[in-house]
Design a protein around this motif. Structure first.
Motif, PDB file in Angstrom:
ATOM      1  N   ARG A 173      98.698  49.310  62.953  1.00 46.72           N
ATOM      2  CA  ARG A 173      97.457  48.573  62.800  1.00 46.72           C
ATOM      3  C   ARG A 173      97.446  47.801  61.488  1.00 46.72           C
ATOM      4  N   VAL A 174      96.555  46.833  61.415  1.00 49.12           N
ATOM      5  CA  VAL A 174      96.295  46.121  60.165  1.00 49.12           C
ATOM      6  C   VAL A 174      94.800  46.235  59.888  1.00 49.12           C
ATOM      7  N   GLY A 175      94.446  46.235  58.614  1.00 48.70           N
ATOM      8  CA  GLY A 175      93.028  46.324  58.274  1.00 48.70           C
ATOM      9  C   GLY A 175      92.619  47.756  57.981  1.00 48.70           C
ATOM     10  N   ARG A 176      92.023  48.420  58.949  1.00 43.24           N
ATOM     11  CA  ARG A 176      91.522  49.780  58.736  1.00 43.24           C
ATOM     12  C   ARG A 176      92.130  50.733  59.758  1.00 43.24           C
ATOM     13  N   ARG A 177      91.885  52.026  59.519  1.00 40.34           N
ATOM     14  CA  ARG A 177      92.462  53.094  60.341  1.00 40.34           C
ATOM     15  C   ARG A 177      93.983  52.956  60.434  1.00 40.34           C
ATOM     16  N   LEU A 178      94.606  52.865  59.280  1.00 40.21           N
ATOM     17  CA  LEU A 178      96.048  52.679  59.216  1.00 40.21           C
ATOM     18  C   LEU A 178      96.761  54.023  59.317  1.00 40.21           C
ATOM     19  N   ILE A 179      97.981  53.999  59.816  1.00 46.37           N
ATOM     20  CA  ILE A 179      98.863  55.166  59.759  1.00 46.37           C
ATOM     21  C   ILE A 179      99.659  55.032  58.462  1.00 46.37           C
ATOM     22  N   LEU A 180      99.288  55.821  57.454  1.00 48.69           N
ATOM     23  CA  LEU A 180      99.903  55.695  56.139  1.00 48.69           C
ATOM     24  C   LEU A 180     101.350  56.187  56.179  1.00 48.69           C
ATOM     25  N   VAL A 231     106.389  58.003  75.122  1.00 48.05           N
ATOM     26  CA  VAL A 231     105.256  58.455  74.321  1.00 48.05           C
ATOM     27  C   VAL A 231     104.708  57.259  73.546  1.00 48.05           C
ATOM     28  N   PHE A 232     103.399  57.073  73.590  1.00 45.68           N
ATOM     29  CA  PHE A 232     102.735  55.995  72.852  1.00 45.68           C
ATOM     30  C   PHE A 232     101.750  56.633  71.885  1.00 45.68           C
ATOM     31  N   VAL A 233     101.910  56.322  70.597  1.00 51.32           N
ATOM     32  CA  VAL A 233     101.072  56.911  69.550  1.00 51.32           C
ATOM     33  C   VAL A 233     100.224  55.817  68.924  1.00 51.32           C
ATOM     34  N   SER A 234      98.921  56.064  68.808  1.00 50.96           N
ATOM     35  CA  SER A 234      98.038  55.059  68.209  1.00 50.96           C
ATOM     36  C   SER A 234      96.836  55.740  67.582  1.00 50.96           C
ATOM     37  N   MET A 235      96.198  55.030  66.661  1.00 49.75           N
ATOM     38  CA  MET A 235      94.915  55.477  66.146  1.00 49.75           C
ATOM     39  C   MET A 235      93.844  55.201  67.199  1.00 49.75           C
ATOM     40  N   HIS A 236      92.743  55.939  67.091  1.00 50.20           N
ATOM     41  CA  HIS A 236      91.628  55.663  67.993  1.00 50.20           C
ATOM     42  C   HIS A 236      91.135  54.237  67.749  1.00 50.20           C
ATOM     43  N   GLY A 237      90.903  53.507  68.819  1.00 50.67           N
ATOM     44  CA  GLY A 237      90.456  52.126  68.709  1.00 50.67           C
ATOM     45  C   GLY A 237      91.074  51.289  69.798  1.00 50.67           C
ATOM     46  N   GLY A 238      91.080  49.978  69.566  1.00 52.76           N
ATOM     47  CA  GLY A 238      91.573  49.056  70.586  1.00 52.76           C
ATOM     48  C   GLY A 238      93.012  49.310  70.976  1.00 52.76           C
ATOM     49  N   ASP A 239      93.867  49.708  70.013  1.00 51.02           N
ATOM     50  CA  ASP A 239      95.272  49.958  70.341  1.00 51.02           C
ATOM     51  C   ASP A 239      95.415  51.045  71.393  1.00 51.02           C
ATOM     52  N   ALA A 240      94.562  52.070  71.326  1.00 48.45           N
ATOM     53  CA  ALA A 240      94.689  53.201  72.250  1.00 48.45           C
ATOM     54  C   ALA A 240      94.504  52.780  73.700  1.00 48.45           C
ATOM     55  N   ALA A 241      93.730  51.732  73.939  1.00 47.06           N
ATOM     56  CA  ALA A 241      93.504  51.272  75.312  1.00 47.06           C
ATOM     57  C   ALA A 241      94.775  50.717  75.940  1.00 47.06           C
TER      58      ALA A 241
END
Length: 291
Positions: A173-180, A231-241
């Motif tokens: 992701r870019v912006g917020r809710r990043l995977i550090l 396996v698909f890994v994402s933060m909660h949000g639009g990417d998860a869809a």
């Protein structure tokens, strides 16, 4: 009635809300003379993932039912998300926008149409979002692949045989809710052996795949990567869809920020409910960084 040509000048501006997008001059307005026009008010236009769930899923179902015209007018479509409409265009549908500008889609002309249908898109209890997206991708040249593992569909079908290579795709992701620390995570993940299965890990940045003049290339890249991931890994949000594009039997891991598990169920589970049954969904709550 179309105003005199001298009164119209092609706009040229950046994508609304995304100044990083290049300036693309628009062509002349799109005219669908003596034809039916379907007007669609896009839900969650600003986010690519939610737009799949709440606009493209019901639109695909309506296309399958034959209840929308071949000429579609959208209230707006984020320029950087134009790749999402590739299967609609490849299926022979013509599109334009009537409220907000998109340099890659013509603006709807002021004209007389044979009939205008105002389409209200919404979900239905008998409606399968994932099946609708699979149908839409097939229209775009990406038919659904066999269930992972070669077995029946469902969560149990997703485990590759022992010794096999497991493809793990992580959404950046870019912006917020990043995977550090994502580069370090990828280095540790790639080549690791878990339960006698070797991991092949890579990342996907959906934003970087859409900044191309050939937006259809972005669509083909996104769908190909997601369809071949175990396996698909994402933060909660639009990417998860985007787990909607996974092959049956794959696993979607959705990461939630600490404390987010107390969110209202309708918000917390919005991505799980659209993929469960054919894709295994796992939600992990990330601990706070100071613990």
């Amino acid at each position: 009635v179309q105003p005199p040509r001298a009164q119209w000048a092609p706009p040229s501006r950046t994508d609304e809300g995304n100044p990083a997008q290049p300036r693309i001059p628009a062509g002349p307005p799109e005219r669908f003379l003596n034809a039916d026009l379907g007007m669609i008010f896009v839900r969650f236009e600003a986010t690519h993932g939610d737009k799949y769930t709440y606009t493209l899923c019901p639109l695909s179902a309506a296309m399958n039912a034959g209840v929308v015209p071949r000429n579609l007018a959208f209230s707006g479509w984020r320029q950087s998300h134009t790749y999402q409409l590739t299967p609609v265009h490849r299926a022979g549908y013509r599109t334009c926008t009537f409220e907000r500008f998109n340099g890659r889609i013509r603006h709807c002309a002021t004209a007389c149409y044979r009939r205008i249908l105002i389409c209200g898109l919404k979900s239905h209890p008998l409606f399968s979002p994932r099946s609708a997206i699979a149908s839409l991708n097939a229209r775009g040249g990406h038919p659904e692949l066999p269930s992972l593992g070669g077995g029946p569909s469902g969560p149990a079908a997703g485990a590759p045989c022992r010794g096999a290579l497991v493809h793990v795709l992580i959404a950046e992701r870019v912006g917020r809710r990043l995977i550090l620390g994502l580069p370090a995570i990828l280095r540790a993940c790639n080549g690791a052996v878990v339960a006698e299965r070797r991991l092949k890990c890579s990342k996907i940045n959906l934003g970087s795949l859409t900044n191309t003049s050939r937006y259809a290339d972005g669509y083909d890249t996104v769908i190909s990567k997601l369809q071949t991931a175990h396996v698909f890994v994402s933060m909660h949000g639009g990417d998860a869809a985007n787990a909607l594009h996974l092959t049956r039997g794959a696993t979607a891991i959705e990461l939630a920020n600490w404390g987010f598990d107390d969110a209202p169920p309708g918000w917390l589970d919005q991505n799980r409910v659209v993929v469960e049954g054919e894709v295994r969904h796992v939600r992990l709550v990330v601990p706070p960084v100071n613990r």
